[in-house]
Design an enzyme around this catalytic site. Structure first.
Site, PDB file in Angstrom:
ATOM      1  CG  ASP A 102      -1.960   1.078   1.217  1.00 46.83           C
ATOM      2  OD1 ASP A 102      -2.061   1.799   0.202  1.00 46.83           O
ATOM      3  OD2 ASP A 102      -2.697   1.215   2.205  1.00 46.83           O
ATOM      4  CG  ASP A 307      -4.046   4.570  -2.888  1.00 43.28           C
ATOM      5  OD1 ASP A 307      -3.103   4.186  -2.178  1.00 43.28           O
ATOM      6  OD2 ASP A 307      -5.218   4.210  -2.703  1.00 43.28           O
TER       7      ASP A 307
END
Length: 393
Positions: A102, A307
């Protein structure tokens, strides 16, 4: 469970140990919903997976911070809903594990024994009592102060709390241990001693059983890239993502490698320093549809986050409406030429736009990043994009 255990034992076979100093390395990533994943659910159709991913993306996008006020709450409130799993080892006798990679998180954390309250993790849970290289970080140390929501334990140990937008919470101690990887470039194991991570003993909410925790690659001081970038020559990493339904190869994540050299069509843009430092803020000047430049109504500098944990892409509502209208007009003239891999989704019998409106922060999701080599250079403060055949990376 036998099939998962067999997969993990094959995935994490040890080979020759090598030093981490000045070494770059490459890792194969696994999409949670890929047929190659040990957690693949064959009862789900591609449409089911895309619908679930869209709802998870909306939940994640709604939990991103709305402002960049340095005095605001420092908890990173993003839900634990990632797409790609990262294999790694932890401990003196390396224990194979998988965590969600992430770029929107900093602290690497995994579930730890003995659990006060743990979610139903499908892989064996790490037990720090069996690792003599596991050490607690003392409260009040520099490393502890870098942790958001840190506190002091009864024995003077550093403790952490991370809350997510879906009300999930992980609590535990901040510690160090050896984190190591199977370098897919040469098959050797490469070690990173004294890696700071969160040992989660109390983890509640809707965490996914497929992952042991979160592997943070954000821009903050405690992410893996910030901790160890200098050890492999430079604070740089890149990835080339494949769609979840591809079975011909694996997505690649590389550290310390100049992956954009000699590529054609490389586009490089500056990272924008905004709060919180976890997120990679970029500047998207405009969206072009059939040569028509569609610009945002609000500020431009640092107006979008890239992201890896969000599937679909989001634009601020006023900007999205302009783009949507232009795409609809282009389709009406039968002149739109957008990739089905990146900007459209086929759900059952419908073709859907893979860009959504948001009142929060605009986000470049991982679907738009598929079949691009994307390189993050934290020293130069840049992100570079280039079209790539990720099957050959």
């Amino acid at each position: 469970m036998k099939e998962i255990a067999l997969f993990i034992s094959i995935l994490f076979q040890l080979s020759i140990l090598s030093s981490a100093e000045s070494n770059d390395f490459s890792i194969d990533l696994i999409h949670i919903d890929s047929p190659l994943s040990p957690f693949y659910n064959s009862s789900l159709t591609q449409s089911d997976i895309l619908i679930n991913a869209a709802f998870n993306s909306i939940s994640r996008a709604e939990s991103f911070p709305l402002n960049t006020d340095v005095n605001s709450d420092q908890t990173i409130t993003i839900p634990n809903r990632g797409s790609y799993l990262m294999p790694f080892y932890i401990g003196t006798v390396p224990r194979g594990s998988l965590a969600i990679v992430d770029t929107g998180s900093d602290l690497l954390w995994i579930q730890c024994l003995p659990c006060t309250n743990c979610y139903n993790q499908r892989l064996p849970i790490y037990d720090p009592r069996k690792s003599y290289t596991h050490h607690l970080i003392p409260c009040g140390s520099d490393s502890c102060r870098k942790v958001s929501k840190n506190s002091c334990g009864i024995a003077g140990e550093c403790k952490y709390v991370v809350g997510y937008g879906d009300k999930s919470i992980t609590r535990g101690t901040v510690a160090t241990d050896i984190i190591s990887f199977n370098n897919s470039h040469d098959g050797h194991i490469i070690e990173y001693p004294n890696t700071i991570f969160g040992c989660g003993y109390n983890n509640t909410g809707v965490f996914q059983p497929q992952g042991a925790g979160i592997f943070g690659l954000g821009g903050g001081p405690l992410s893996f890239i910030s901790q160890h970038g200098a050890k492999f020559g430079k604070r740089k990493f890149s990835y080339c993502l494949l769609p979840f339904y591809y079975v011909q190869g694996s997505s690649k994540l590389k550290f310390g490698v100049d992956t954009q050299t000699n590529r054609r069509g490389v586009v490089t843009t500056a990272m924008v320093s905004l709060y919180p430092s976890t997120f990679y803020y970029l500047t998207l000047e405009a969206v072009s549809v059939n040569g028509r430049m569609l610009r945002p109504d609000e500020r431009t500098v640092g107006n979008i986050i890239i992201d890896s944990g969000t599937t679909t892409t989001f634009l601020k509502t006023s900007w999205y409406k302009k783009v949507e209208a232009a795409v609809v007009e282009a389709i009406g003239h039968q002149s739109v030429a957008l990739s089905k891999l990146n900007t459209f989704l086929t759900v059952n019998t419908f073709t859907c736009f893979a860009i959504f409106p948001t009142q929060k922060t605009s986000i470049i999701g991982n679907l738009l990043q598929v079949f691009f080599n994307i390189e993050y250079d934290l020293d130069k403060r840049t992100v570079s994009f280039a079209k790539a055949n990720c099957l050959k990376e």
